[in-house]
Scaffold this motif. Structure first.
Motif, short mmCIF file in Angstrom:
data_model
loop_
_atom_site.label_atom_id
_atom_site.label_comp_id
_atom_site.label_asym_id
_atom_site.label_seq_id
_atom_site.Cartn_x
_atom_site.Cartn_y
_atom_site.Cartn_z
N PRO A 608 6.72 1.41 -17.01
CA PRO A 608 6.82 0.65 -15.94
C PRO A 608 6.98 -1.04 -16.23
CG PRO A 608 4.65 1.49 -16.05
CD PRO A 608 5.70 2.32 -17.13
N THR A 609 8.01 -1.54 -15.30
CA THR A 609 8.01 -2.89 -15.55
C THR A 609 6.89 -3.69 -15.04
OG1 THR A 609 9.18 -3.05 -13.45
CG2 THR A 609 10.59 -3.04 -15.38
N HIS A 610 6.18 -3.19 -13.91
CA HIS A 610 4.91 -3.81 -13.41
C HIS A 610 3.68 -2.55 -13.47
CE1 HIS A 610 8.30 -6.31 -12.14
NE2 HIS A 610 7.42 -7.31 -11.76
N PRO A 611 3.19 -2.35 -14.66
CA PRO A 611 2.34 -0.92 -14.45
C PRO A 611 1.01 -1.19 -13.43
CG PRO A 611 2.13 -2.50 -16.56
CD PRO A 611 3.31 -3.07 -15.76
N GLU A 612 0.62 -2.54 -13.64
CA GLU A 612 -0.73 -2.64 -12.48
C GLU A 612 -0.16 -2.35 -11.09
OE1 GLU A 612 0.38 -4.98 -14.91
OE2 GLU A 612 -1.42 -4.90 -16.45
N LEU A 613 1.09 -3.22 -10.75
CA LEU A 613 1.59 -2.78 -9.27
C LEU A 613 1.82 -1.33 -9.25
CD1 LEU A 613 2.95 -3.71 -6.57
CD2 LEU A 613 4.91 -4.08 -8.08
N LEU A 614 2.43 -0.77 -10.05
CA LEU A 614 2.43 0.82 -9.85
C LEU A 614 1.34 1.51 -9.69
CD1 LEU A 614 4.21 3.14 -9.63
CD2 LEU A 614 4.36 3.44 -12.23
N ASP A 615 0.61 1.35 -10.53
CA ASP A 615 -0.95 2.01 -10.53
C ASP A 615 -1.81 1.58 -9.08
OD1 ASP A 615 -1.01 3.36 -12.74
OD2 ASP A 615 -3.02 2.63 -13.45
N ASP A 616 -1.66 0.19 -8.70
CA ASP A 616 -2.39 -0.15 -7.55
C ASP A 616 -1.82 0.54 -6.25
OD1 ASP A 616 -4.36 -2.01 -6.19
OD2 ASP A 616 -2.36 -2.46 -5.19
N LEU A 617 -0.51 0.60 -6.26
CA LEU A 617 0.34 1.29 -5.17
C LEU A 617 -0.19 2.65 -5.03
CD1 LEU A 617 3.80 -0.30 -4.54
CD2 LEU A 617 2.13 -0.14 -3.08
N ALA A 618 -0.06 3.38 -6.24
CA ALA A 618 -0.45 4.77 -6.34
C ALA A 618 -1.86 5.08 -5.89
CB ALA A 618 -0.22 5.36 -7.62
N ALA A 619 -2.92 4.32 -6.29
CA ALA A 619 -4.04 4.52 -5.93
C ALA A 619 -4.35 4.30 -4.41
CB ALA A 619 -5.22 3.42 -6.55
N ARG A 620 -3.74 3.17 -3.86
CA ARG A 620 -3.92 2.97 -2.51
C ARG A 620 -3.11 3.98 -1.56
NH1 ARG A 620 -2.34 -2.35 -0.54
NH2 ARG A 620 -1.00 -2.76 -2.25
N PHE A 621 -2.00 4.33 -2.06
CA PHE A 621 -1.30 5.38 -1.34
C PHE A 621 -2.08 6.80 -1.38
CE2 PHE A 621 1.87 8.96 -2.21
CZ PHE A 621 2.46 9.03 -0.90
N ILE A 622 -2.79 7.09 -2.23
CA ILE A 622 -3.83 8.32 -2.19
C ILE A 622 -5.03 8.09 -1.15
CG2 ILE A 622 -5.33 9.61 -3.23
CD1 ILE A 622 -3.67 9.27 -6.12
N ALA A 623 -5.27 6.48 -1.28
CA ALA A 623 -6.52 6.35 -0.30
C ALA A 623 -6.16 6.19 0.95
CB ALA A 623 -7.22 4.99 -0.88
N ASN A 624 -4.97 5.92 1.23
CA ASN A 624 -4.36 5.79 2.73
C ASN A 624 -3.83 7.18 3.08
OD1 ASN A 624 -4.43 2.79 3.93
ND2 ASN A 624 -4.31 2.78 1.83
N GLY A 625 -4.35 8.26 2.55
CA GLY A 625 -3.83 9.80 3.28
C GLY A 625 -2.48 10.08 2.72
N TRP A 626 -1.97 9.54 1.66
CA TRP A 626 -0.74 9.97 1.05
C TRP A 626 0.44 9.69 2.09
CZ3 TRP A 626 -0.03 12.00 -3.94
CH2 TRP A 626 -1.27 12.50 -4.60
N SER A 627 0.10 8.68 3.01
CA SER A 627 1.19 8.40 4.03
C SER A 627 2.29 7.88 3.58
CB SER A 627 0.41 7.55 5.15
OG SER A 627 1.17 7.04 6.19
N LEU A 628 3.48 8.30 3.76
CA LEU A 628 4.68 7.59 3.33
C LEU A 628 5.00 6.17 4.23
CD1 LEU A 628 6.93 10.63 2.41
CD2 LEU A 628 6.27 8.86 0.95
N LYS A 629 4.73 6.33 5.55
CA LYS A 629 5.13 5.51 6.43
C LYS A 629 3.92 4.22 6.06
CE LYS A 629 6.73 7.84 10.41
NZ LYS A 629 7.19 8.05 11.84
#
Length: 819
Positions: A608-629
């Motif tokens: 990843p060009t931005h590993p922390e960004l990818l990890d942070d988005l993935a973690a918050r994506f899960i925390a927000n109920g896997w909501s694509l919107k």
């Protein structure tokens, strides 16, 4: 980006070249070469060549070894077999073509035309071969070390990093991006013009352009609040699902038919119901973990509505190849292994970002995935059989009977008709088998008779599958009526393609005809096949999950294991699955992913060009109920997304590929958005939801392109022209191609001329030429022409027609490119 209209016709010829991407770097080419070899070349070598040309062969023919790079390069007793870059001088290609009767490989059955084309393309590429040792060699996989790989770690939410230009940060995303920019003494680009921003987000979220009135309203109030309201409105619109559903259909390799459409692999007349389910699920914002789980195992999950059962079309309309019963057991087993391999591939690469399919012949060369892992996963699909389901609620026992009967009637009818019409050299034995098969059909007909009273529609459907061969006492020339198939656009009967739990075995006990045995409710564990050779099975492997991803027991214990597979993906492998889909969504928004190999997060993939960004988005994506919107909002509301796309010489010197995201990536629209916007401009666009697929070649077809019929055997010319992916396998992403044919389409196609006529008709009532030009600009570009553009357009129309000018306007970069 504006262009004077008098250059419009020039742009018709060169527009797609103006902003073309830089050539790929050598490392990226190497990755694509590896993918090509592993996808198209190695599997064929394993399945069709290793029996005679590998170190495991009983007798190596012609002293030619094809199971290693060195062996292939060395050639055999007749000399070299490949000349990298020169197809015609490569004896391997001559052998595959069968043009010389003394040089035919494989000797028993010629490869398909598409397979030969892939080998020719491989030779033209220079015959890249990533193998570093014999295919039969193995290594010990260190799971403990393998689990330390970055993509397998828990997804962690990070604190926003400190940055100097903190007033630029609207979203957490921006802080991660700005940190990287500031570390290289770069700054982000200024925000895009309000007209650009609203066009960008409309095209991004719906694939359609805003009207002039919508654009002007935003120009008057381009505040963050107003922009957020626009985003929410777009995400709530039905057109959002039509746009983003198509993205998933690339991942899921959606198609309306099979690579070939023969007796055992006919088209899928109800495939469109799965496509419509995907669009509806996107609009409902079904959480991604449930969205995927339903596609794998809706029929095995509790509290699933009838409508959501349609999701199983993900597996039910997967590509399959014809299995002629007169072929040997080994050949047909290999064909079924190919089908199951495709399911392994679409799940592992599409959802988990891992090339598990590379372990079909041997332990993975680069990733901690063993052949045992591969066959454990393939066993899930060997225990899953495709069959139709009714759209209406049905008693579960009756439905199970219906599905099993449908599968059995289809296969037995095929067998009986084949042996009746082509008995071969043993007509007496063939007749006995036909009569036995007809007896089996009679038995099934008796068993399903009780369905007549309660479910006459189901019985009527089964009756169409029960195709009896012509009686032996019939007059010569009597033919059985052909089986009814869905039209080119699909059928509308209350049926959808699905799957159910049943093991499938290949029975080779009959020396003249290979039979299938399907056992509902009985799973089929597979043997490890070294070199992919079905004739040399080794240990039996229980169905299960890749060991490197499993926490605790990796084995599946219930039925096919599809439900357990879905659960493992979103528990044990949840961080990986989240990273993969977040990376895909990012790529669809920005034109480039954070990890440049979206379907390979393994050792051969990109970092990843931005590993922390990818990890942070993935973690918050899960925390927000896997909501694509939710994920869309985070991205499109960021300052990173709202940057101008204009090039900057200072930044380009430091980061010519824009990996640090110092501007928005300019890129050409995909063919779906371009075609839909053309229809929108002409006033012809039909935005209705749902319905059978329609042929793009029909001039009357004005539906959104997502509803186009996708053929795996012959892709529509327009789609093919603009790099639409083959639906025979999972697609990691679109390739942007540039060819003269694209320009010819813009200049000469009846479709574009038709839209120009419609567009001209829309402004016909305007009082004079300047008014017509203003109206055209407002309709097509959602803005007014400037003084110079208005003058040039007026001069042009004085020597041509309004229709000609409308046609030119539809081919400008401002229409073709993402703003």
């Amino acid at each position: 980006m504006r262009f004077p209209v008098f250059l419009a016709l020039i742009f018709l010829v060169c527009s797609t070249r103006v902003m073309a991407e830089d050539p790929s770097k050598p490392a990226e080419l190497a990755k694509s070469d590896v993918t090509f070899f592993e996808t198209y070349i190695r599997p064929v070598l394993v399945e069709r060549c290793y029996e005679c040309h590998s170190t495991n062969a009983k007798k190596v023919r012609g002293k030619l070894l094809l199971d290693s790079k060195a062996g292939l390069a060395k050639g055999g007793e007749s000399g070299t077999v490949i000349v990298p870059g020169d197809v015609e001088k490569s004896r391997l290609i001559l052998a595959l073509r069968w043009t010389d009767p003394d040089l035919t490989m494989p000797p028993k059955e010629k490869l398909s035309a598409k397979q030969i084309e892939k080998f020719e393309a491989w030779i033209k590429m220079g015959a890249p071969d990533p193998r570093v040792e014999s295919a039969t060699a193995s290594k010990t996989i260190d799971l403990k070390a393998g689990r330390k790989w970055w993509a397998f770690q828990s997804a962690t939410e990070f604190s926003a990093p400190a940055v100097r230009q903190s007033d630029w940060v609207k979203k957490k995303i921006d802080a991660f991006v700005l940190q990287k920019l500031e570390a290289t003494r770069l700054s982000p680009s200024p925000p895009a013009d309000p007209r650009i921003r609203i066009q960008r987000v409309y095209l991004d979220l719906t694939g359609l352009r805003p009207s002039y009135e919508q654009t002007e309203a935003f120009v008057i109030d381009p505040s963050d609040r107003a922009y957020a309201q626009v985003v929410d409105r777009l995400l709530a619109s039905p057109q959002y699902g039509q746009r983003w559903g198509r993205y998933w259909l690339d991942v899921a390799r959606y198609g309306d038919d099979n690579p070939t459409s023969e007796a055992t692999n006919p088209p899928y007349p109800y495939a469109w119901r799965y496509r419509d389910w995907v669009i509806q699920a996107m609009n409902r914002d079904v959480p991604y973990d449930r969205f995927v789980s339903l596609q794998l195992a809706a029929d095995l999950m509790p509290r699933v509505t009838r409508g959501d059962l349609v999701a199983t079309g993900f597996l039910g309309i997967g590509p399959v190849y014809h299995k002629d019963g007169r072929l040997s057991k080994d050949v047909i087993e290999n064909l079924y292994m190919d089908d199951w391999d495709e399911r392994v591939d679409v799940v592992s690469r599409g959802i988990l970002g891992l090339t598990v399919g590379c372990a079909r012949c041997h332990d993975h060369k680069f990733d901690p995935i063993s052949t045992r892992d591969y066959y454990a996963l393939a066993g899930v699909f060997a225990s899953t059989v495709a069959a139709p389901r009714p759209t209406a609620e049905v008693d579960p026992a009756a439905e199970a009977q219906f599905m099993a009967a449908a599968q059995r009637l289809f296969y037995l009818s095929y067998t009986a008709n084949l042996l009746r019409n082509e008995p071969g050299s043993k007509p007496k034995e063939a007749r006995q088998k036909v009569e036995h098969t007809v007896t089996e059909l009679d038995k099934i007909e008796s068993e399903i008779a009780p369905l007549r009273e309660k479910y006459p529609t189901l019985l009527a459907y089964l009756a169409k599958l029960d195709r009896r061969p012509a009686p032996y006492d019939a007059k010569p020339g009597t033919r059985q009526a052909p089986r009814r198939r869905g039209g080119r656009g699909g059928a509308t009967e209350p049926i959808f393609h699905s799957v159910y739990d049943a093991g499938l075995w290949v029975d080779g006990s009959d020396p003249d005809f290979t039979h299938l045995v399907v056992k509902p409710g009985t799973p089929h564990d597979l043997h490890v096949l070294p070199g992919g050779n079905v004739a040399k099975p080794r240990e039996l492997v229980s169905r299960g999950f890749p060991a490197v991803l499993a926490k605790g027991d990796a084995a599946f214990h219930h039925g096919s294991g599809r439900r357990e597979l879905a659960e493992k993906i979103f528990t044990d492998a949840a961080p990986l699955a989240a990273r993969v889909v977040v990376n895909r969504v990012w790529a669809w928004h920005f034109g480039k992913p954070l990890v440049d190999t979206p379907s390979d997060f393994g050792a051969q993939g990109g970092k990843p060009t931005h590993p922390e960004l990818l990890d942070d988005l993935a973690a918050r994506f899960i925390a927000n109920g896997w909501s694509l919107k939710w994920l869309h909002r985070e991205i499109v509301l960021s300052d990173t997304y709202q940057q101008s796309s204009r090039p900057r010489a200072d930044a380009a010197k430091v980061d010519s590929d824009n990996k640090l995201l110092w501007r928005m990536n300019p890129r050409r629209l995909d063919i779906e958005a371009y075609r839909d916007c053309l229809l929108q401009a002409s006033g012809n666009l039909d935005t209705r939801l749902r319905g059978p697929s329609s042929d793009l070649d029909q001039t009357s077809n004005t539906r959104r392109t997502v509803y186009a019929r996708i053929s795996r055997s012959r892709l529509n010319n327009l789609l093919q022209l603009y790099g639409f992916p083959e639906a025979t396998m999972h697609s990691p992403g679109r390739e942007t191609t540039t060819s003269p044919l694209q320009q010819l389409f813009v200049m000469n196609s009846p479709f574009l001329r038709s839209q120009a006529v419609g567009l001209a008709d829309r402004v016909a009532r305007e009082p004079d030429v300047p008014a017509k030009v203003r109206a055209l600009y407002r309709i097509v570009l959602a803005r007014d022409p400037d003084t110079r553009e208005l003058d040039l357009a007026t001069q042009y129309i004085s020597a041509a027609t309004v229709q000609d000018f409308a046609h030119a306007l539809l081919g400008t970069n401002e229409v073709i490119y993402w703003p």
